[in-house]
Design a protein around this motif. Structure first.
Motif, mmCIF file in Angstrom:
data_model
loop_
_atom_site.group_PDB
_atom_site.id
_atom_site.type_symbol
_atom_site.label_atom_id
_atom_site.label_comp_id
_atom_site.label_asym_id
_atom_site.label_seq_id
_atom_site.Cartn_x
_atom_site.Cartn_y
_atom_site.Cartn_z
ATOM 1 N N TYR A 41 -75.774 15.686 -87.479
ATOM 2 C CA TYR A 41 -75.598 16.837 -86.583
ATOM 3 C C TYR A 41 -75.317 18.098 -87.393
ATOM 4 C CZ TYR A 41 -74.183 19.799 -82.744
ATOM 5 O OH TYR A 41 -74.126 20.833 -81.838
ATOM 6 N N ASN B 156 -80.572 12.251 -72.843
ATOM 7 C CA ASN B 156 -79.135 11.955 -72.832
ATOM 8 C C ASN B 156 -78.555 11.519 -74.183
ATOM 9 O OD1 ASN B 156 -78.299 11.884 -69.817
ATOM 10 N ND2 ASN B 156 -80.199 10.716 -69.836
ATOM 11 N N TYR B 157 -78.657 12.160 -75.307
ATOM 12 C CA TYR B 157 -79.129 13.502 -75.423
ATOM 13 C C TYR B 157 -79.500 13.691 -76.869
ATOM 14 C CZ TYR B 157 -78.602 18.605 -76.029
ATOM 15 O OH TYR B 157 -78.772 19.924 -76.369
ATOM 16 N N ALA B 158 -80.616 14.346 -77.151
ATOM 17 C CA ALA B 158 -81.012 14.646 -78.523
ATOM 18 C C ALA B 158 -80.550 16.064 -78.838
ATOM 19 C CB ALA B 158 -82.519 14.532 -78.684
ATOM 20 N N PRO B 159 -79.439 16.235 -79.542
ATOM 21 C CA PRO B 159 -78.876 17.570 -79.743
ATOM 22 C C PRO B 159 -79.757 18.434 -80.639
ATOM 23 C CG PRO B 159 -77.670 15.951 -81.040
ATOM 24 C CD PRO B 159 -78.618 15.178 -80.172
ATOM 25 N N SER B 160 -79.725 19.735 -80.394
ATOM 26 C CA SER B 160 -80.559 20.689 -81.130
ATOM 27 C C SER B 160 -79.810 21.365 -82.267
ATOM 28 C CB SER B 160 -81.070 21.770 -80.172
ATOM 29 O OG SER B 160 -79.968 22.554 -79.683
ATOM 30 N N TYR C 207 -73.501 19.156 -75.905
ATOM 31 C CA TYR C 207 -74.461 19.527 -74.858
ATOM 32 C C TYR C 207 -74.004 20.804 -74.153
ATOM 33 C CZ TYR C 207 -77.260 18.948 -70.562
ATOM 34 O OH TYR C 207 -78.124 19.124 -69.505
ATOM 35 N N LYS D 280 -83.711 10.692 -74.939
ATOM 36 C CA LYS D 280 -83.989 12.088 -75.278
ATOM 37 C C LYS D 280 -83.282 13.025 -74.310
ATOM 38 C CE LYS D 280 -88.078 13.458 -76.433
ATOM 39 N NZ LYS D 280 -89.553 13.644 -76.423
ATOM 40 N N GLY E 10 -76.507 11.959 -81.563
ATOM 41 C CA GLY E 10 -77.347 11.768 -80.382
ATOM 42 C C GLY E 10 -77.341 10.331 -79.918
ATOM 43 N N ASP F 52 -79.833 8.422 -79.358
ATOM 44 C CA ASP F 52 -80.794 7.585 -80.079
ATOM 45 C C ASP F 52 -80.185 7.053 -81.369
ATOM 46 O OD1 ASP F 52 -80.677 10.179 -81.049
ATOM 47 O OD2 ASP F 52 -82.802 10.269 -81.590
ATOM 48 N N LEU G 193 -70.397 14.096 -77.540
ATOM 49 C CA LEU G 193 -71.786 14.548 -77.416
ATOM 50 C C LEU G 193 -71.936 15.431 -76.182
ATOM 51 C CD1 LEU G 193 -74.704 14.499 -78.419
ATOM 52 C CD2 LEU G 193 -75.022 12.347 -77.159
#
Length: 636
Positions: free
Chosen positions: A316, A286-290, A138, A284, A159, A161, A134
């Protein structure tokens, strides 16, 4: 697995860098630099034959901080990549446990320090495992990313979460089926430990409720014997997250349970927990990937990962697609049921595939990782890499599968037949069997050695059968009373079942499919060498010739070696041939005891030979000795 999850992750601030002279060609010599920056240990390795590329490692989640010294790597993927000319850089992070943004800051300091101290690389790649995967996402989702591409190994790409929510919902389901056993969940008491005693207690509760075990196994997608360990890991992950986030960051209030076989009752009866909004902010960050990848990312997973599910990685892929960056992402899978259950060769193959994508525009194929050829040390790499390194081509062979009732799984088998086999339909041949016999394992170099020796007239023609692994450490080990032994894999101690597969299913199929004689031999290295000696001592009628290279006879405090005198005494008519060799870094008290036992107790009919090869290492003994030993030992 317990050891893997009892370690940690961290954070640090960026420090100001001052430029220094880069490394010049006349300075070329192996260099290992270590130090500490704002509480984060770091290490840089530069080989003498640096190829200009830098691999920056993002490590996985751990409850303890990492430290480094200047000891050269004795084995593993880092050693292989250094030998192939790559420089390495890595940070231990200043703060333990789950942190993505701060871990990136720590790692970025080391990368910049490398540039200032050694020089600017031609290519820089981010490599991360588990939480570190992850971290790689990032890094590559940053517009200003300094990386040319990245590799995620069992990365938590869904992520933080998604990872912790999966752990929490499984804990709540466990508490529904086995009330009160797992303890409070919001919060999990800080006194709860991830240790063998905790796993045993959970295992006992699961075994006492077979129906609940069946439901949980289906829901968690793990075997029943792994439920206790997985639950202990989940509880520890949630406990540590709650401490970091200052509250319960995940819940199951809106979770729809499915797959248990009793979903309506489970959803109606499970206790529901609402996540604390302030604590969730930690996840969020650490970390919600985009999914907004700026550079190529290759993700490698085992097909059944109990920690990082395929569904999480697929989420993802969906995020990448929504972001319009699908051309920057490829997912690949390898067989296996463990988190981070990769062979070194599979990791090396993935790194080479990433390089081909970045440097030559050769986008890797998605799906199952392509089969790899063999390079030095029996470590697999893709054919493109093998062409650059010395190595033999793999001879022609056939492949078939066995639907094993004993193992309750499908096993792939590779078979080499000697020159002239098809032409002379009356001739029968001896059989050489090898565990670790997949085309991405040891089959290529052993088949090459056998084929070349037969064609040169150095050994009689024979049929080679290679058995591809699924859970190697399960199949190659017997029971053990040693706690550290049991930690090497979720399941160990399955050698008797694997031997039954050989005896009752595979060997009869080989006899039906191929023209074989009753002369059978078996060869293996490391844990497979342990299996060879165990099999040849427990069921000597199966294989009369047994070749064990650096066998792991330390297993279970050397119980196999201790059993040999009684076994030998019970079979004074023993007729067999054993060959044993140990590498210089594999000499143990148990291996010395094995040789002394053979000297003192071996029956007259047991011809044995021992070679201490102090000039060789564990990672190169198989490839080095196979061409030399097989022609010598496999004579009539």
């Amino acid at each position: 697995m317990l050891q893997r999850f009892s370690r940690s992750l961290a954070f640090v601030a960026v420090a100001t860098l001052f430029a220094v002279s880069p490394l010049h060609a006349d300075d070329a010599a192996p260099r290992i630099l270590v130090g500490e920056q704002a509480g984060a240990a770091w290490r840089i390795d530069v080989p003498a034959n640096w190829n200009g590329s830098l691999l920056v490692f993002f490590r996985g989640n751990s409850a303890q901080k990492e430290s480094y010294d200047a000891t050269p790597y004795a084995g593993g993927g880092r050693k292989v990549m250094l030998e192939r000319g790559f420089a390495l850089a890595q940070s231990g992070y200043a703060r333990a446990d789950w942190n993505i943004a701060d871990a990136y800051t720590d790692t970025e300091w080391v990368r910049r320090h490398f540039v200032a101290t050694i020089g600017k690389p031609r290519h820089t790649y981010a490599i991360g495992q588990s939480m570190g995967g992850l971290g790689v996402a990032y890094a590559l989702e940053r517009r200003d990313t300094p990386y040319d591409g990245g590799l995620s190994l069992a990365g938590t790409l869904g992520g933080g979460d998604a990872l912790f929510e999966q752990a929490f919902v499984q804990l709540a389901a466990f508490d529904y089926y086995l009330p009160g056993v797992v303890g409070p969940l919001a919060p999990v008491p800080q006194t709860q430990a991830l240790d063998a005693a905790a796993v045993r207690a959970l295992d006992a509760a699961v075994q006492a409720r077979p129906e609940a075990a069946t439901r949980l196994s289906a829901l968690m997608a793990v075997p029943t014997q792994q439920i206790g360990e997985q639950t202990a890991i989940n509880r520890d992950l949630v406990r540590r997250l709650q401490q970091l986030a200052g509250g319960n960051a995940v819940g199951n209030a809106n979770w729809l349970y499915s797959g248990s076989g009793d979903d309506a009752a489970l959803n109606a009866g499970v206790r529901r927990y609402v996540a604390d909004a302030r604590a969730f902010e930690f996840l969020k960050r650490n970390y919600a990937p985009s999914g907004l990848l700026a550079k190529p990312l290759l993700a490698l997973q085992t097909v059944h990962d109990p920690i990082v599910s395929a569904a999480a990685t697929n989420s993802y892929a969906a995020a990448v697609q929504r972001a319009g960056r699908s051309t920057q992402f490829v997912q690949q899978y390898v067989p296996g049921e463990q988190h981070l259950g990769f062979e070194v060769g599979q990791i090396v193959a993935a790194i080479d595939a990433l390089r081909g994508w970045v440097e030559r525009g050769e986008r890797p194929v998605s799906g199952m990782q392509p089969a790899a050829a063999a390079v030095d040390g029996g470590i697999a790499a893709p054919a493109a890499a093998a062409a650059a390194a010395p190595g033999e081509p793999m001879p022609e062979h056939a492949t078939f599968t066995v639907e094993s009732a004993v193992l309750k799984e499908t096993r792939r088998v590779n078979v080499y037949t000697p020159p002239g086999y098809a032409a002379d339909t009356a001739k029968r041949y001896p059989l050489l069997v090898m565990p670790d016999g997949g085309v991405a394992e040891d089959f290529p170099h052993v088949a090459t050695a056998v084929d070349q020796a037969i064609r040169a007239g150095q050994m009689p023609a024979l049929i080679l059968v290679g058995i591809e692994n699924t859970e190697r450490r399960r199949d190659m080990t017997g029971p053990t009373e040693v706690e550290s032994d049991r930690k090497i894999a979720p399941r160990v101690g399955g050698s008797a079942v694997f031997r039954a597969f050989l005896r009752d299913e595979l060997l009869p199929q080989i006899a039906t499919r191929y023209r074989t004689t009753d002369q059978r031999a078996i060869v293996g290295e490391s844990l497979a060498g342990l299996f060879v000696l165990e099999t040849c001592s427990e069921e000597p009628q199966l294989f009369r010739t047994c070749i064990a290279l650096s066998p792991s006879v330390w297993w279970n405090h050397g119980a196999l070696v201790k059993s040999l005198p009684a076994r030998f005494a019970a079979r004074p008519d023993w007729q067999a041939r054993w060959y044993v060799a140990t590498a210089g870094d594999d000499t143990t008290p148990e291996s010395a005891t094995l040789i002394e036992t053979l000297r003192s107790h071996a029956p007259a009919g047991l011809r044995w030979q021992y070679e201490p090869r102090t000039d060789l290492r564990h990672d190169n003994i198989y490839r080095t000795l196979a061409p030399l030993v097989l022609p010598k030992v496999l004579q009539p």
